[in-house]
Structures are given as C-alpha cells and as structure tokens.
Write an enzyme that holds these catalytic residues in place. Structure first.
Site, mmCIF file in Angstrom:
data_model
loop_
_atom_site.group_PDB
_atom_site.id
_atom_site.type_symbol
_atom_site.label_atom_id
_atom_site.label_comp_id
_atom_site.label_asym_id
_atom_site.label_seq_id
_atom_site.Cartn_x
_atom_site.Cartn_y
_atom_site.Cartn_z
ATOM 1 C CG ASP A 1 36.480 3.966 -4.335
ATOM 2 O OD1 ASP A 1 36.654 4.783 -3.410
ATOM 3 O OD2 ASP A 1 36.628 2.743 -4.199
ATOM 4 C CD GLU B 1 31.971 6.207 4.284
ATOM 5 O OE1 GLU B 1 32.815 6.328 5.203
ATOM 6 O OE2 GLU B 1 32.247 6.393 3.075
#
Length: 252
Positions: free
Chosen positions: A56, A148
């Site tokens: 990613d 997150e």
C-alpha cells in the site's frame, strides 16, 4: 544518606530507566532483529504459506518507478495488488493518487483505494468526498476505510461514525467496503458484531503470525519493506486466501 545507600538508589533508578526503555521502545520491535528462519524478500522475513502479496502506498513513497515496480510480479513473492491512499477527512486528497491509481491499472496490478478516517469530521461528508474522488472500475478492490484514531470520541460514537461511512460508501459502489485497523484498535474500539460482515484488513507488525482470532482477509505485516521501484520504505501485505479467492472480492 550513606554513600552505599545513595549508590544503591542511583543504581535502582538506572535499572528502572533501562527496563522501561526496553519495555516501551525496544520490545515492541524486537521481531525486526530476530533471525529469519523462513524466506527473506523486500528486506524482511516474509510470512509463510501465503501466495498473494501486495503493498500500500501514498504520497509518502514519492515518485514510483513503475517500470521497475512491475518486475516484482516475477519474484518469488510476486506483488499482485496495490492499495493507494485517496482521501483523508472531508477535504484532503492525496496528491499522488490520481496518477498512481491510473498507473496501477496500466501496469496490470489489482488496485484499491483507501480513505483515512478523521473521527472529528462528519462521517457523511468524508464518505461523499471519497465518492467524488474515487471512480472504481470492474476488477478493482472494494473501497477501504482506514480507522486508526478515536478523535476523543466515545467507543459508541466512533462505531456510529464508522458505520455511517461504511453504509454510504456501500450504497454508492454496491460492494461492502474493507475495514482497516490495527489488531489492538479493533479489539478495543470496534469489537462489535456489526463490523463482522466487512472484509477485515489487519495491521499487525513484528509477529510471526496473526494473533487475531476472528476472520480476516488482508494482513499488513510490516511497515519497513524495501521494494525495487519505490525509494522509501513501504508497507507489505498478504491476502488470506488464493488468487482466485481474491478475485472473488473484486468489484464486478
């Protein structure tokens, strides 16, 4: 205070300091320095028994040399898929996304786009911004929500906001989004049956295997991969299944 006692106290303070330093700063990353008893590629010890690998990327990786990157398809651990950061919050787009998203398709990689969630920003606004930015095509991975932080929201407020984004995006693209978060974060804040229906991409570094007991689809196993064609360190991932099973997840 006697000299011997002062020295003993000083020694205890130093011992406590070094013990704390090891516990908080060395121990969590000790896996980096463990001997590699498996196979090494991209500068790290690769997880065993996975056939589908990916990376990613975002603007952090800088300019990608796609002609070099595509040769990683022919290595012992070929790169099949690439997740790319598209958006963050309600109005911040990754300035490398459009070009790299097109290049990923041009060079034959399975591509996906992810949104970095900011809990303090309205979830509906964030979903609509992602939808305006990302045009998915047949053969792309489902959209990804990267969660997150809590933004100081309560667990219930966070769950509600996350579900709002997921519902809006699923209604638009006609496919269930992938939920990305770390093992500890999911267990602490998103451990709810309503999220079990979504493909789970787990971030869990410096371990030999995934410790999460629930169902998962992708595992981001390191953030220090060294991949030819990318100058800076990059996250490495595996898919928990065969290449044919990965294809069954793709947008139709």
């Amino acid at each position: 205070m006697p000299v011997w006692l002062r020295n003993l106290v000083a020694a205890c303070i130093v011992l406590v300091f070094f013990a704390g330093f090891y516990w908080f700063f060395i121990r969590p990353y000790a896996y980096r320095w463990k001997p590699c008893y498996g196979q090494k590629e991209y500068g790290v010890c690769m997880p065993c028994n996975y056939e589908v690998h990916g990376i990613d990327i975002s603007h952090y990786q800088g300019k990608i040399d796609w002609d070099r990157l595509v040769h990683n398809k022919d290595t012992q651990f070929p790169i099949h898929f690439i997740f790319l950061k598209a958006t963050e919050g309600g109005d911040h787009g990754d300035d490398t996304f459009v070009q790299n998203f097109g290049k990923a398709r041009q060079y034959g990689f399975i591509r996906g786009a992810y949104h970095y969630f900011l809990p303090r920003t309205d979830a509906q606004k964030q979903a609509d911004f992602f939808i305006r930015t990302v045009q998915l095509s047949k053969g792309d991975l489902p959209p990804v929500l990267d969660v997150e932080t809590t933004g100081k929201k309560s667990p219930q407020e966070l769950k509600t906001a996350v579900k709002t984004w997921l519902d809006r995006v699923e209604a638009h693209y006609g496919v269930k989004p992938i939920l990305y978060t770390s093992y500890k974060f999911k267990m602490r804040y998103l451990s709810d049956s309503i999220f079990n229906a979504y493909p789970y991409w787990i971030a869990h570094y410096y371990v030999d295997s995934v410790k999460y007991e629930g169902k998962w689809h992708f595992w981001q196993h390191t953030d220090v991969g060294s991949v030819p064609g990318i100058e800076k360190e990059v996250d490495l991932n595996v898919f928990n299944g065969t290449f044919e099973e990965l294809q069954s997840l793709l947008v139709r």
